[in-house]
Structures are given as C-alpha cells and as structure tokens.
Write a protein that holds these residues in place. Sequence first.
Motif, short mmCIF file in Angstrom:
data_model
loop_
_atom_site.label_atom_id
_atom_site.label_comp_id
_atom_site.label_asym_id
_atom_site.label_seq_id
_atom_site.Cartn_x
_atom_site.Cartn_y
_atom_site.Cartn_z
N LEU A 77 0.76 -1.33 -0.01
CA LEU A 77 -0.02 -0.27 0.05
C LEU A 77 0.86 1.33 -0.13
CD1 LEU A 77 -2.78 -1.09 2.47
CD2 LEU A 77 -2.81 -0.96 -0.16
N GLY A 78 1.97 1.20 0.83
CA GLY A 78 2.81 2.36 0.90
C GLY A 78 3.67 2.37 -0.55
N LYS A 79 3.95 1.54 -1.43
CA LYS A 79 4.46 1.70 -2.64
C LYS A 79 3.24 2.30 -3.80
CE LYS A 79 8.01 -1.69 -3.07
NZ LYS A 79 8.61 -2.71 -3.96
N LYS A 80 1.99 1.81 -3.55
CA LYS A 80 1.02 2.49 -4.31
C LYS A 80 0.76 3.84 -4.06
CE LYS A 80 -1.01 -0.94 -6.64
NZ LYS A 80 -1.07 -0.96 -8.11
N TYR A 81 0.98 4.21 -2.57
CA TYR A 81 1.02 5.58 -2.15
C TYR A 81 1.99 6.49 -2.87
CZ TYR A 81 0.90 9.68 1.08
OH TYR A 81 0.93 10.86 1.57
N GLU A 82 3.09 5.95 -2.82
CA GLU A 82 4.35 6.69 -3.49
C GLU A 82 4.07 6.95 -4.76
OE1 GLU A 82 6.67 8.22 -1.78
OE2 GLU A 82 5.79 7.61 0.21
N ARG A 83 3.59 5.90 -5.72
CA ARG A 83 3.19 6.17 -7.16
C ARG A 83 2.10 7.36 -7.34
NH1 ARG A 83 2.70 0.49 -8.01
NH2 ARG A 83 4.77 -0.32 -8.10
N TYR A 84 1.31 7.20 -6.37
CA TYR A 84 0.22 8.10 -6.71
C TYR A 84 0.70 9.52 -6.21
CZ TYR A 84 -2.96 4.35 -6.36
OH TYR A 84 -3.74 3.20 -6.66
N ARG A 85 1.58 9.62 -5.04
CA ARG A 85 2.13 11.00 -4.68
C ARG A 85 3.15 11.49 -5.85
NH1 ARG A 85 6.84 12.96 -2.00
NH2 ARG A 85 6.07 14.09 -0.18
N GLU A 86 3.88 10.70 -6.43
CA GLU A 86 4.61 11.18 -7.68
C GLU A 86 3.93 11.75 -8.82
OE1 GLU A 86 7.07 7.40 -8.85
OE2 GLU A 86 8.07 7.71 -6.95
N GLY A 136 0.92 13.29 -8.20
CA GLY A 136 0.28 14.07 -7.83
C GLY A 136 -1.16 13.90 -7.81
N ASP A 137 -1.51 12.42 -7.50
CA ASP A 137 -2.94 11.79 -7.38
C ASP A 137 -3.39 11.86 -6.26
OD1 ASP A 137 -5.22 10.30 -7.66
OD2 ASP A 137 -4.25 8.80 -8.81
N PHE A 138 -3.77 12.99 -5.46
CA PHE A 138 -4.56 12.98 -4.26
C PHE A 138 -5.46 12.07 -3.94
CE2 PHE A 138 -7.80 14.34 -1.34
CZ PHE A 138 -6.93 14.38 -0.07
N VAL A 139 -6.32 11.81 -4.98
CA VAL A 139 -7.33 10.66 -4.65
C VAL A 139 -6.87 9.40 -4.32
CG1 VAL A 139 -9.56 9.57 -5.51
CG2 VAL A 139 -9.15 12.17 -5.88
N GLY A 140 -5.71 8.87 -5.18
CA GLY A 140 -5.00 7.74 -4.97
C GLY A 140 -4.28 7.63 -3.51
N MET A 141 -3.72 8.83 -3.30
CA MET A 141 -3.05 8.94 -1.94
C MET A 141 -3.90 8.74 -0.68
SD MET A 141 -0.67 12.35 -2.80
CE MET A 141 0.02 12.32 -1.22
N ASP A 142 -4.96 9.39 -1.13
CA ASP A 142 -5.97 9.44 0.26
C ASP A 142 -6.73 8.04 0.25
OD1 ASP A 142 -7.43 10.89 2.16
OD2 ASP A 142 -9.47 10.68 0.95
N MET A 143 -7.05 7.54 -0.79
CA MET A 143 -7.42 5.88 -0.65
C MET A 143 -6.44 4.97 -0.06
SD MET A 143 -10.49 5.43 -1.73
CE MET A 143 -10.70 3.76 -2.42
N ALA A 144 -5.16 5.21 -0.41
CA ALA A 144 -4.17 4.36 0.29
C ALA A 144 -4.13 4.70 1.80
CB ALA A 144 -2.75 4.71 -0.46
N ARG A 145 -4.22 5.80 1.92
CA ARG A 145 -4.15 6.17 3.38
C ARG A 145 -5.54 5.53 4.11
NH1 ARG A 145 -7.92 8.59 6.15
NH2 ARG A 145 -9.12 9.47 4.40
#
Length: 157
Positions: free
Chosen positions: A67-76, A78-87
């Motif tokens: 989940l952290g790897k997915k979060y980092e990809r979303y972060r790179e 600038g995909d806030f929705v993806g970051m929020d969903m991973a959170r």
Amino acid sequence: MPEDDESENDSPEDDIDYRKHPEKYVEKYGIDGSEKGVFKAEPYKSELLPHWSYADSESAEESARKLGKKYERYRENGDFVGMDMARKYCQMGFTRAMRYAKYPCEKKYIDGKEREPKRWADPKKREAAKVFKRRWDEMRHDEKYQTLKEEYRNRTQ
C-alpha cells in the motif's frame, strides 16, 4: 450500530472513474479522514484492495509495504485521490485489526448492543494494527498529502 459503506450510495458500486473525475470523489466522499468509499471508489479499490490484509503482523507488514508503494506512485503523479485511498486502506487495516484485537470474532455488537472490549482478545491482530498505524500516520502527516488535501478542500469551498 454504525452505518456501513453500503449506505453511501443507492447502488453497491460506483460507476464513476475517480481518476478521471477527482472532483467527484471529494463531492461524494469528502476529505474528512474517514474510510468512506474504500470499497467503492474505482479504479483505486481494484488497485488497493488486493493488497489489504491484516491477519497477523507479517501479512500486515506485506500489506502496508505494498500500500505504501502504491501511495508513493500516486504521490509522484500528484494523484491526491489515490493517496487518500491508500491512506484509507491503512487506516482501515488499523481499525479492523484493532476490532479483532479487542473483540473475539470481531463481534463488537450483539443484538444491537455494544460489547465490552477485551484486552487483548487477539494479540496477533494487535500487532497487525500497530503496523498499519505506523504507515497510516506516515501517510496522513506527509507534507505533500497535506498540501494536496488543502488544495482540494479549497476547491470545494
């Protein structure tokens, strides 16, 4: 008893692609730190749910790492929705594991009444919860996450 995720919509699944329409994610699920939409918001649900497991600390470690790897990809990206969903998946890993840790068979309610929690009904689940809590804290306190969250909040006001 608390409402379940099904009460968020008229149908069990959304028909919105939240990657293409991130503004609709904020409209529908908000950005309030809740777990709303975690089993519905696509394509993120399909990308994250397969990596979510809280059976014990080992599976939680693997899950939190993925989940952290997915979060980092979303972060790179600038995909806030993806970051929020991973959170949300990490938050939900924590809350679900803690429920199992405190309540045998995850039964917090019996006949509509809340049971007294046991300390600790399942120590393995408590360890899994700690794993998710660390990752959840990293995500929600991430500076870029906070910046994007504020930008989305300001767009909807």
